[in-house]
Motif scaffolding. Sequence first.
Motif, PDB file in Angstrom:
ATOM      1  N   UNK A 130      11.637  -0.015  -4.093  1.00  0.00           N
ATOM      2  CA  UNK A 130      11.805   0.026  -5.546  1.00  0.00           C
ATOM      3  C   UNK A 130      13.251   0.307  -5.926  1.00  0.00           C
ATOM      4  N   UNK A 131      13.881   1.241  -5.247  1.00  0.00           N
ATOM      5  CA  UNK A 131      15.284   1.531  -5.536  1.00  0.00           C
ATOM      6  C   UNK A 131      16.135   0.282  -5.322  1.00  0.00           C
ATOM      7  N   UNK A 132      15.900  -0.438  -4.216  1.00  0.00           N
ATOM      8  CA  UNK A 132      16.675  -1.639  -3.932  1.00  0.00           C
ATOM      9  C   UNK A 132      16.479  -2.693  -5.012  1.00  0.00           C
ATOM     10  N   UNK A 133      15.236  -2.872  -5.450  1.00  0.00           N
ATOM     11  CA  UNK A 133      14.975  -3.874  -6.488  1.00  0.00           C
ATOM     12  C   UNK A 133      15.602  -3.479  -7.823  1.00  0.00           C
ATOM     13  N   UNK A 134      15.570  -2.198  -8.137  1.00  0.00           N
ATOM     14  CA  UNK A 134      16.189  -1.749  -9.396  1.00  0.00           C
ATOM     15  C   UNK A 134      17.707  -1.960  -9.365  1.00  0.00           C
ATOM     16  N   UNK A 135      18.321  -1.715  -8.218  1.00  0.00           N
ATOM     17  CA  UNK A 135      19.769  -1.943  -8.100  1.00  0.00           C
ATOM     18  C   UNK A 135      20.078  -3.419  -8.312  1.00  0.00           C
ATOM     19  N   UNK A 148      30.239 -16.009  -6.992  1.00  0.00           N
ATOM     20  CA  UNK A 148      29.242 -15.093  -6.438  1.00  0.00           C
ATOM     21  C   UNK A 148      27.873 -15.581  -6.915  1.00  0.00           C
ATOM     22  N   UNK A 149      27.041 -16.005  -5.976  1.00  0.00           N
ATOM     23  CA  UNK A 149      25.807 -16.698  -6.330  1.00  0.00           C
ATOM     24  C   UNK A 149      24.669 -15.786  -6.750  1.00  0.00           C
ATOM     25  N   UNK A 150      24.550 -14.613  -6.124  1.00  0.00           N
ATOM     26  CA  UNK A 150      23.344 -13.833  -6.357  1.00  0.00           C
ATOM     27  C   UNK A 150      23.497 -12.434  -5.776  1.00  0.00           C
ATOM     28  N   UNK A 151      22.723 -11.500  -6.315  1.00  0.00           N
ATOM     29  CA  UNK A 151      22.507 -10.184  -5.714  1.00  0.00           C
ATOM     30  C   UNK A 151      21.008 -10.081  -5.489  1.00  0.00           C
ATOM     31  N   UNK A 152      20.590  -9.969  -4.231  1.00  0.00           N
ATOM     32  CA  UNK A 152      19.175 -10.076  -3.886  1.00  0.00           C
ATOM     33  C   UNK A 152      18.736  -8.857  -3.083  1.00  0.00           C
ATOM     34  N   UNK A 218      23.159   3.599   2.000  1.00  0.00           N
ATOM     35  CA  UNK A 218      22.759   4.559   0.978  1.00  0.00           C
ATOM     36  C   UNK A 218      21.424   5.193   1.378  1.00  0.00           C
ATOM     37  N   UNK A 219      21.347   6.527   1.352  1.00  0.00           N
ATOM     38  CA  UNK A 219      20.111   7.251   1.607  1.00  0.00           C
ATOM     39  C   UNK A 219      19.615   7.875   0.299  1.00  0.00           C
ATOM     40  N   UNK A 220      18.370   7.591  -0.058  1.00  0.00           N
ATOM     41  CA  UNK A 220      17.809   8.120  -1.308  1.00  0.00           C
ATOM     42  C   UNK A 220      17.743   9.644  -1.270  1.00  0.00           C
ATOM     43  N   UNK A 221      17.338  10.200  -0.149  1.00  0.00           N
ATOM     44  CA  UNK A 221      17.240  11.653  -0.029  1.00  0.00           C
ATOM     45  C   UNK A 221      18.612  12.308  -0.140  1.00  0.00           C
ATOM     46  N   UNK A 222      19.613  11.720   0.484  1.00  0.00           N
ATOM     47  CA  UNK A 222      20.956  12.283   0.405  1.00  0.00           C
ATOM     48  C   UNK A 222      21.548  12.121  -0.992  1.00  0.00           C
ATOM     49  N   UNK A 223      21.161  11.035  -1.687  1.00  0.00           N
ATOM     50  CA  UNK A 223      21.700  10.798  -3.031  1.00  0.00           C
ATOM     51  C   UNK A 223      21.101  11.755  -4.059  1.00  0.00           C
ATOM     52  N   UNK A 224      19.925  12.307  -3.763  1.00  0.00           N
ATOM     53  CA  UNK A 224      19.319  13.261  -4.687  1.00  0.00           C
ATOM     54  C   UNK A 224      18.133  12.726  -5.447  1.00  0.00           C
ATOM     55  N   UNK A 225      17.544  11.600  -4.992  1.00  0.00           N
ATOM     56  CA  UNK A 225      16.355  11.076  -5.635  1.00  0.00           C
ATOM     57  C   UNK A 225      16.526   9.668  -6.166  1.00  0.00           C
ATOM     58  N   UNK A 226      15.492   9.172  -6.809  1.00  0.00           N
ATOM     59  CA  UNK A 226      15.425   7.774  -7.221  1.00  0.00           C
ATOM     60  C   UNK A 226      16.548   7.382  -8.186  1.00  0.00           C
ATOM     61  N   UNK A 227      16.669   8.074  -9.305  1.00  0.00           N
ATOM     62  CA  UNK A 227      17.642   7.671 -10.329  1.00  0.00           C
ATOM     63  C   UNK A 227      19.075   7.820  -9.848  1.00  0.00           C
ATOM     64  N   UNK A 228      19.346   8.896  -9.120  1.00  0.00           N
ATOM     65  CA  UNK A 228      20.703   9.086  -8.596  1.00  0.00           C
ATOM     66  C   UNK A 228      21.027   8.028  -7.547  1.00  0.00           C
ATOM     67  N   UNK A 229      20.042   7.646  -6.736  1.00  0.00           N
ATOM     68  CA  UNK A 229      20.275   6.606  -5.732  1.00  0.00           C
ATOM     69  C   UNK A 229      20.532   5.254  -6.403  1.00  0.00           C
ATOM     70  N   UNK A 232      24.069   5.324  -7.735  1.00  0.00           N
ATOM     71  CA  UNK A 232      25.030   5.212  -6.639  1.00  0.00           C
ATOM     72  C   UNK A 232      25.049   3.797  -6.066  1.00  0.00           C
ATOM     73  N   UNK A 233      23.863   3.196  -5.958  1.00  0.00           N
ATOM     74  CA  UNK A 233      23.779   1.841  -5.436  1.00  0.00           C
ATOM     75  C   UNK A 233      24.442   0.826  -6.344  1.00  0.00           C
ATOM     76  N   UNK A 234      24.285   0.990  -7.641  1.00  0.00           N
ATOM     77  CA  UNK A 234      24.937   0.068  -8.568  1.00  0.00           C
ATOM     78  C   UNK A 234      26.457   0.137  -8.441  1.00  0.00           C
ATOM     79  N   UNK A 235      26.991   1.329  -8.253  1.00  0.00           N
ATOM     80  CA  UNK A 235      28.437   1.474  -8.091  1.00  0.00           C
ATOM     81  C   UNK A 235      28.908   0.802  -6.800  1.00  0.00           C
ATOM     82  N   UNK A 236      28.128   0.958  -5.739  1.00  0.00           N
ATOM     83  CA  UNK A 236      28.495   0.329  -4.473  1.00  0.00           C
ATOM     84  C   UNK A 236      28.435  -1.197  -4.571  1.00  0.00           C
TER      85      UNK A 236
END
Length: 496
Positions: A130-135, A148-152, A218-229, A232-236
């Motif tokens: 879910x985190x990956x799909x939201x990013x 840049x063709x796509x982010x999948x 990216x680790x969800x647990x290290x990032x501090x949970x779903x929303x923080x991950x 962080x993923x969007x920035x990366x």
Amino acid sequence: MTLLRLHPDDDVAIALIDLPAGHVVDGLTLTGDVASGHKVAVRAVAAGASVHKYGQVIGLASTDIPAGAWVHTHNLVMSDADRAAQIGAGRRPLPAPADTVTWSGYRRADGRWGTRNTIAILTSVNCSATVARRIAAAFPRESLPPGVDDVVAYTHTGGCGGASDGQDVRMLQRTLAGYARHPNVAAVLIVGLGCEANQIPDWLAREGLSAGPHLRTLSIQEAGGTLKAIAAGEALVQDLIQTAAGAHREAAPVSGLFVGLQCGGSDGWSGVTANPALGRAVDRLVSHGGSALLSETPEIWGAEHLLLRRADPDTARALLDRLDWWRDHALHHGMALNNNPSPGNLKGGLTTILEKSLGAVAKAGSSDLQDVIGYAQPVRRTGLTFMDSPGYDPCSATGQIASGANLITFTTGRGSVFGSKPAPCLKIASNAGLAGWMAEDIDVDASGVLRGESLDAVGEVIFRRILALASGEPSASEALGIGEAEFVPWQMGAWL
């Protein structure tokens, strides 16, 4: 012409149109209704005798079959008779092409060529799906910079629930690594939960990958949970997009094309039009230095002798070993390889796995078989390679892409809505009815073969569409946005 006989030795012909009982054609009086694409006996066949199509055995008559009878599951059954294989007898070089052909692609640092320039968000475990799909959802295609063709997001159902070093985890790691280093992928973000069996540092090290400008983790647990991950993923990914935007298309050799060969929803015409026409295109591809991947091991059963004729002894032994494995695998799970064809295949006119396989193998053209590799293993040689896989299309195509296929070709007779990313998919219809009815899903109509066009002519059309698609022309499935959910790694083991 209302009946098509493919070989002088054939006991059956194919109905070109729906034919009613009592219809008289070529001196035959039909004893029952026969649908288009289905088989008619052109001579009487005694119970227990072999029935031939393509000049090859497709089964045994389960009862006496009179001339003019419909031939299908009620009177034709699987034959386990040995098929003599003259290993290497058919090996020959293809003639050199008379022309020079190029396409437009992305040259990667390792020397390979990409047909697309995408950002891949890979997941180590289902828990990070879910985190990956939201990013990925934060970067719709219309928002991306030119080039840049796509982010999948590539999500799956595995990554935990089994041994950390078990068969399924190893297979998943190999598949993910193939996508991470794929020439159509400019940059990668790998998202994990943190406590899964498929630990990101472990499989990166095992597969010879490391974090850097083109690969971030990216680790969800290290990032501090779903929303923080997600944040962080969007920035990366924003940084990775800027990296990808630096790539540009340039003239590329055909040797930079690795084409996966798939068929799904096959019918009685698939082995007559779409598959052999694709085979002619594959011969053109290979003669120009390109490569093709044939797969779906259970769907070459009964036609393997045709491939063995084109293989050296070592390659032939490797192919036979995989077929032996599949025979044992099917028996272990209470199945038989003739459980295939599918209900749709049967309705379209195919009766036994022998008949289906003989038509399916035609996709591979006539060039020598150079190698046999495992699922998702990197391609090692140019030309025609066989990659072991199930017959399930999304799973097989996923393995082909992980092995390096930068474009997929997919023939269909009943209709399929398959698409693939990051390798675009060219869909080829076996009959005009399908090409018209499902036009939004089809790229090439191969039915011209039934109207007098040569297989070479239709094969040339397919070859030119392959070059155009590789150069950036969108496929039908790309225009529909299909291909993200079709990432299906092969899962073989038990979950605990």
